[in-house]
Enzyme design. Structure first.
Site, PDB file in Angstrom:
ATOM      1  N   ASN A   1      42.471 -42.886 -59.994  1.00 60.38           N
ATOM      2  CA  ASN A   1      41.441 -41.922 -59.611  1.00 60.38           C
ATOM      3  C   ASN A   1      41.206 -42.077 -58.112  1.00 60.38           C
ATOM      4  O   ASN A   1      40.517 -42.992 -57.673  1.00 60.38           O
ATOM      5  CB  ASN A   1      40.155 -42.189 -60.408  1.00 60.38           C
ATOM      6  CG  ASN A   1      39.040 -41.238 -60.000  1.00 60.38           C
ATOM      7  OD1 ASN A   1      39.259 -40.299 -59.237  1.00 60.38           O
ATOM      8  ND2 ASN A   1      37.846 -41.472 -60.521  1.00 60.38           N
TER       9      ASN A   1
ATOM     10  N   LYS B   1      39.515 -40.232 -56.231  1.00 60.09           N
ATOM     11  CA  LYS B   1      38.184 -39.765 -55.799  1.00 60.09           C
ATOM     12  C   LYS B   1      38.335 -38.926 -54.521  1.00 60.09           C
ATOM     13  O   LYS B   1      39.312 -38.191 -54.404  1.00 60.09           O
ATOM     14  CB  LYS B   1      37.227 -40.957 -55.620  1.00 60.09           C
ATOM     15  CG  LYS B   1      37.202 -41.837 -56.865  1.00 60.09           C
ATOM     16  CD  LYS B   1      36.129 -42.900 -56.843  1.00 60.09           C
ATOM     17  CE  LYS B   1      36.204 -43.728 -58.124  1.00 60.09           C
ATOM     18  NZ  LYS B   1      35.134 -44.733 -58.203  1.00 60.09           N
TER      19      LYS B   1
ATOM     20  N   HIS C   1      32.889 -38.491 -65.365  1.00 56.38           N
ATOM     21  CA  HIS C   1      32.830 -39.685 -64.518  1.00 56.38           C
ATOM     22  C   HIS C   1      31.378 -39.924 -64.104  1.00 56.38           C
ATOM     23  O   HIS C   1      30.640 -38.966 -63.851  1.00 56.38           O
ATOM     24  CB  HIS C   1      33.724 -39.517 -63.293  1.00 56.38           C
ATOM     25  CG  HIS C   1      33.959 -40.808 -62.580  1.00 56.38           C
ATOM     26  ND1 HIS C   1      33.007 -41.375 -61.763  1.00 56.38           N
ATOM     27  CD2 HIS C   1      34.998 -41.663 -62.604  1.00 56.38           C
ATOM     28  CE1 HIS C   1      33.466 -42.524 -61.302  1.00 56.38           C
ATOM     29  NE2 HIS C   1      34.674 -42.722 -61.794  1.00 56.38           N
TER      30      HIS C   1
ATOM     31  N   GLU D   1      30.166 -40.735 -61.420  1.00 53.53           N
ATOM     32  CA  GLU D   1      29.833 -40.144 -60.123  1.00 53.53           C
ATOM     33  C   GLU D   1      29.520 -38.651 -60.259  1.00 53.53           C
ATOM     34  O   GLU D   1      28.797 -38.087 -59.444  1.00 53.53           O
ATOM     35  CB  GLU D   1      30.977 -40.408 -59.127  1.00 53.53           C
ATOM     36  CG  GLU D   1      31.004 -41.877 -58.716  1.00 53.53           C
ATOM     37  CD  GLU D   1      32.369 -42.404 -58.290  1.00 53.53           C
ATOM     38  OE1 GLU D   1      33.289 -41.594 -58.048  1.00 53.53           O
ATOM     39  OE2 GLU D   1      32.517 -43.639 -58.218  1.00 53.53           O
TER      40      GLU D   1
ATOM     41  N   GLU E   1      33.773 -47.279 -68.391  1.00 53.67           N
ATOM     42  CA  GLU E   1      33.570 -47.651 -66.989  1.00 53.67           C
ATOM     43  C   GLU E   1      32.104 -48.004 -66.772  1.00 53.67           C
ATOM     44  O   GLU E   1      31.291 -47.124 -66.468  1.00 53.67           O
ATOM     45  CB  GLU E   1      33.922 -46.469 -66.075  1.00 53.67           C
ATOM     46  CG  GLU E   1      35.381 -46.090 -66.062  1.00 53.67           C
ATOM     47  CD  GLU E   1      35.778 -45.478 -64.730  1.00 53.67           C
ATOM     48  OE1 GLU E   1      36.784 -45.940 -64.174  1.00 53.67           O
ATOM     49  OE2 GLU E   1      35.084 -44.585 -64.233  1.00 53.67           O
TER      50      GLU E   1
ATOM     51  N   GLY F   1      33.353 -49.944 -58.071  1.00 54.00           N
ATOM     52  CA  GLY F   1      33.290 -50.092 -56.613  1.00 54.00           C
ATOM     53  C   GLY F   1      32.481 -51.279 -56.120  1.00 54.00           C
ATOM     54  O   GLY F   1      32.159 -51.360 -54.942  1.00 54.00           O
TER      55      GLY F   1
ATOM     56  N   SER G   1      36.365 -51.840 -60.833  1.00 49.63           N
ATOM     57  CA  SER G   1      36.869 -52.948 -60.012  1.00 49.63           C
ATOM     58  C   SER G   1      38.089 -53.637 -60.624  1.00 49.63           C
ATOM     59  O   SER G   1      38.195 -54.867 -60.593  1.00 49.63           O
ATOM     60  CB  SER G   1      35.753 -53.964 -59.743  1.00 49.63           C
ATOM     61  OG  SER G   1      34.708 -53.354 -58.998  1.00 49.63           O
TER      62      SER G   1
HETATM   63  P1  13P Z   1      36.839 -48.844 -58.756  1.00 48.49           P
HETATM   64  O1  13P Z   1      38.173 -49.252 -59.333  1.00 48.49           O
HETATM   65  O2  13P Z   1      36.893 -48.555 -57.298  1.00 48.49           O
HETATM   66  O3  13P Z   1      35.742 -49.762 -59.170  1.00 48.49           O
HETATM   67  O4  13P Z   1      36.496 -47.401 -59.427  1.00 48.49           O
HETATM   68  C1  13P Z   1      36.608 -47.254 -60.782  1.00 48.49           C
HETATM   69  C2  13P Z   1      36.469 -45.824 -61.108  1.00 48.49           C
HETATM   70  O5  13P Z   1      35.415 -45.244 -60.947  1.00 48.49           O
HETATM   71  C3  13P Z   1      37.660 -45.116 -61.603  1.00 48.49           C
HETATM   72  O6  13P Z   1      37.331 -43.890 -62.146  1.00 48.49           O
END
Ligand code: 13P
Length: 252
Positions: free
Chosen positions: A10, A12, A97, A99, A167, A173, A213
């Site tokens: 991903n 992003k 997601h 976010e 997640e 992150g 992460s």
């Molecule tokens: P990170 O791997 O940066 O923690 O992000 C995970 C994520 O949100 C994947 O969709």
């Protein structure tokens, strides 16, 4: 039941521009050859999908999208439909997601998006996860509600086409990867929740991923002992060495 491994990048809102995106994809293609036992999906920003669809054609890496709208056509400014994505060879679409949920996406919208994706014969990757953990384990109620929300109205023949990515928001992150024990416990909880909604056989057919992460250094242990069938990777997917390390951890 272990499924074929699935590892999803991903990206992003990364990288900064198209040239960087193309370079990263070229590096990934070089590093990720002959990994047929693991399905690899890259989900770039929408703008790059058209070009990536040509450069990934017939290769090992599949093309995914980070979101979709649930209507097919009409007065929906700024939206992109499942039909448009499938036209560019997109095979997997992330929905729900955290976010996007933070920007207002609801369980109901997530459910409608899943149905639109399945209708176009693509694979929805639906994210669920708690904000925080508490000693009493009440966060399991939130997870259960998210699973019920995503599964609403889906028959057994549809839910088995869904990938559920656990997640935890506190792990995204932050560098704080969930422990193997946490991941295993959540895998069992998701299967038992799906068993209550459907039946055990159906529940075990749903592919489960872990995200939050994920790093190459811990991917093997997480993959082998966490009970999930692969990973949804954010930050580490922007580094070709890290990402290929994570993919390799799923190859026995
Ligand atoms: P990170 O791997 O940066 O923690 O992000 C995970 C994520 O949100 C994947 O969709």
């Amino acid at each position: 039941m272990k499924h074929n491994a699935l590892v999803v990048a991903n990206w992003k809102l990364n990288p900064i521009g198209f040239d960087e995106a193309k370079n990263l994809l070229t590096e990934l293609k070089k590093k990720l050859k002959k990994v047929n036992s693991t399905t690899i999906v890259v989900t770039p920003p929408f703008l790059f999908i058209s070009d990536f669809s040509k450069s990934l054609k017939g290769g090992e890496i599949k093309l995914g999208a980070q979101d979709v709208f649930y209507e097919e056509i009409g007065p929906f400014t700024g939206e992109i439909s499942a039909g448009q994505l499938v036209g560019f060879g997109v095979s997997h679409v992330i929905v729900g997601h955290s976010e996007r949920r933070a920007l207002g996406e609801t369980d109901e919208q997530v459910n409608k998006k899943i149905q639109a994706i399945i209708k176009r014969r693509m694979t929805p990757i639906v994210c669920i996860g708690e904000k925080n953990r508490d000693e009493q384990g009440t966060f399991f109620n939130d997870i259960e509600a998210q699973i019920k929300g995503l599964a609403k109205g889906l028959l057994a023949k549809d839910i088995v086409k869904v990938v559920i990515a656990y997640e935890p928001i506190w792990a995204i992150g932050t560098g704080k990867t969930a422990t193997v024990e946490d991941v295993k416990e959540m895998q069992l909880f998701i299967v038992s929740t799906l068993t209550k909604l459907y039946d055990r056989k159906t529940a075990e057919k749903v592919t489960l991923l872990y995200g939050g992460s994920v790093k190459a250094s811990i991917a093997k242990e997480l993959y082998e002992q966490g009970g999930m069938s692969g990973f949804l990777v954010g930050g580490a997917s922007l580094n070709a060495n890290e990402f290929s390390g994570i993919v390799n951890a799923t190859i026995s």
